[in-house]
Design a protein around this motif. Structure first.
Motif, mmCIF file in Angstrom:
data_model
loop_
_atom_site.group_PDB
_atom_site.id
_atom_site.type_symbol
_atom_site.label_atom_id
_atom_site.label_comp_id
_atom_site.label_asym_id
_atom_site.label_seq_id
_atom_site.Cartn_x
_atom_site.Cartn_y
_atom_site.Cartn_z
ATOM 1 N N LEU A 210 2.155 -15.742 37.737
ATOM 2 C CA LEU A 210 3.067 -14.420 37.094
ATOM 3 C C LEU A 210 2.517 -13.338 37.110
ATOM 4 C CD1 LEU A 210 4.654 -14.683 34.201
ATOM 5 C CD2 LEU A 210 2.642 -14.434 32.616
ATOM 6 N N PRO A 215 1.822 -12.661 28.879
ATOM 7 C CA PRO A 215 2.807 -12.626 29.008
ATOM 8 C C PRO A 215 3.747 -11.212 28.861
ATOM 9 C CG PRO A 215 2.231 -14.269 28.040
ATOM 10 C CD PRO A 215 0.611 -13.243 27.614
ATOM 11 N N TYR A 222 7.862 -14.947 32.276
ATOM 12 C CA TYR A 222 7.429 -16.258 31.927
ATOM 13 C C TYR A 222 8.475 -17.520 31.126
ATOM 14 C CZ TYR A 222 3.792 -17.651 27.839
ATOM 15 O OH TYR A 222 2.963 -18.798 27.641
#
Length: 562
Positions: A210, A215, A222
């Motif tokens: 990521l 997130p 995500y």
């Protein structure tokens, strides 16, 4: 005996346990007249020696305390019969499972008693005990025995699948990533003791970067990573129980993400680790759950000597110092070893970034898009993800349809920068992360990136033999401040045996002027002697005789020096 939820039996295996004070201490419980055989872990010494390189790894073990009755320096463990036996000035907390947890754990283990696969999703607010509950449940499932059997039948699939979906506090992979893990041995240690992706106790089947510890940086990326990892679970490990551990973001967009994860994975049971709400989150998650939804009391840590940022730094530092597994059989962090020398002493990989023999396709930035003329300064001294491109479709809109290659720009140094004006990300269906790299330097003369990484060379060679390529992804990984001062902490320890605390001033390039000369330039050490750092000795704006280590991530100054 039981420890951290795992039931260990007299089966000839050795299970290694690392129990630092910065985590809850596991409790050993046995039947009467049980004889335990305790061994010294020979590999623990290298892990403890990381304390010479960073204060984060100090004062968390059973270190000798001098002449006041501390344990012998040769011992790697100390048995505590009560909290009174803890080392002085040390507050410890037992790793316990409340009665409500035990009841739920028993019911979940019973779900798979007949060999049926099931999915448990663990969610809840931050610091509620999600990781601890998931760890205990994993250990119970890994060490359980089939009904009516004294041992697991030969050929029967063993282990547990874990979806590690918290990029800020992962259990098995490194911070900033999401992963699908096949766990085959009980996990009896803290995450930073098994940070390597190569470990006999578990296997990371697929990993996605990521490039951020939250997130929130890119919820769409995500979502895609979660869907791909769950699809991979169905294909590769669908006959095993699945435990999904989620981040503690339960409001706003975070709640929407949890809702979507539940809808996609259809868990057999959703366990919410709090009985205190918030009501909005509980109601929405309960409505999204098609099967069983239950709440458990949270169990936050009463005392903590390390923050979440500290633990991430320790896990990342442990990862970059990790060595290939040594093949020790069974248990916890078995097979894991470390190189306790500063990263400045490790010979970096020389990876061509231009020309016909280039080792990478280019640099791709998530979120902030650096201008080509600033890219070298941006990535120098930073952590990047090494991503394997399994199919050109991974580039999506970044792909030039005519040449079937990504559209790139060249920086003044000749580095390939994949143009990303729409802030696109690689498609997780056609790419996967193989590990992290630390940019040690940029050799403009040879057009090479100097990279430090624990990724096995054989893995990279295997990717090349398949005709696949590597892209280095730059994003919002935590800056590796620990790496900038390792050499100096070791030197200061050798010079004054840790008697003095030295001031450390971390300066990011965003605040620094690359043309600015250091104070007392005549007394400053050569910047190439210790990468990223200038050692200033003098009295200007500070007490006479004090030392300041000013961290600078602009190795471009000394590019080409080695």
């Amino acid at each position: 005996m039981t420890v951290a939820g795992a039931t260990l039996r007299a089966d000839g295996n050795t299970h290694w346990v690392h129990a630092p004070h910065c985590h809850a201490i596991p409790v050993l419980r046995t039947r009467e007249h049980t004889r335990l055989e305790l061994h010294v872990d020979t590999d623990a010494r290298a892990l403890r020696q990381l304390g010479r390189l960073s204060p984060l790894f100090r004062r968390m073990w059973n270190e000798p305390t001098g002449t006041d009755g501390g344990p012998h320096p040769a011992s790697t463990f100390q048995i505590l019969y009560s909290s009174d036996d803890a080392p002085k000035k040390c507050i410890i907390q037992d790793l316990v499972s409340p009665a409500e947890w035990n009841k739920k754990l028993s019911s979940l283990v019973a779900l798979g008693a007949d060999g049926r696969a099931f999915t448990t999703l663990v969610c809840g607010p931050k610091s509620a005990g999600k990781s601890t509950f998931s760890k205990i449940l994993t250990n119970r499932l890994v060490t359980r025995r089939p009904k009516g059997s004294r041992a697991t039948p030969p050929g029967e699939s063993q282990g547990v699948a874990v979806l590690d979906l918290d990029p800020g506090q992962p259990e098995y992979a490194v911070p900033g990533t999401l992963s699908l893990v096949h766990v085959t041995q009980p996990n009896l240690s803290a995450p930073f003791t098994h940070a390597s992706l190569e470990n006999p106790a578990f296997r990371v089947l697929r990993c996605h970067a990521l490039a951020s510890v939250s997130p929130a940086s890119d919820p769409d990326c995500y979502r895609e990573c979660v869907v791909n990892l769950h699809d991979e679970y169905r294909k590769a490990l669908g006959n095993l129980p699945l435990i999904i551990n989620t981040p503690g973001w339960i409001l706003g967009t975070g709640l929407e993400l949890l809702d979507e994860i539940i809808n996609h994975t259809s868990p057999s049971e959703v366990v919410y680790m709090s009985e205190e709400g918030p009501a909005e989150a509980v109601e929405l998650l309960q409505a999204a759950t098609a099967n069983v939804f239950s709440t458990l009391p949270s169990q936050p840590a009463e005392f903590t000597s390390r923050t979440g940022a500290h633990l991430r730094a320790m896990q990342t530092m442990s990862y970059f110092h990790s060595l290939p597994p040594n093949g020790r059989p069974s248990g916890g962090s078995e097979g894991q070893n470390w190189n306790p020398a500063p990263l400045t002493t490790i010979r970096p990989w020389q990876v061509k970034y231009a020309g016909p023999n280039s080792g990478i396709t280019g640099i791709l930035s998530y979120d902030y898009q650096s201008p080509p003329e600033l890219l070298a300064d941006t990535i120098n001294g930073a952590v990047l993800a090494a991503v394997e491109i399994e199919d050109p479709k991974a580039y999506r809109s970044l792909l030039d349809q005519q040449s079937a290659t990504p559209r790139v720009s060249r920086t003044p140094e000749g580095i390939s920068l994949i143009r990303n004006p729409d802030d696109s990300t690689l498609d997780p269906r056609y790419s996967q992360t193989v590990g992290l790299v630390l940019v040690r330097g940029i050799d403009v003369t040879r057009q090479c990136l100097q990279l430090i990484t624990p990724i096995p060379l054989q893995k990279m060679q295997g990717i090349g033999k398949l005709g696949r390529h590597i892209v280095l992804v730059h994003g919002k990984f935590d800056p590796p401040n620990w790496a900038y001062t390792e050499d100096l902490y070791q030197r200061s320890g050798e010079e004054d045996a840790g008697a003095r605390t030295l001031e450390v001033e971390h300066r990011d390039t965003s605040e620094d002027d690359s043309d600015m000369e250091p104070e007392n330039v005549g007394e400053a050490s050569d910047i190439t002697a210790v990468p990223w750092v200038e050692i200033l000795k003098g009295h200007e704006k500070r007490p006479v005789g004090s030392k300041v280590w000013r961290v600078r991530r602009d190795l471009g100054r000394s590019a080409g020096d080695g």
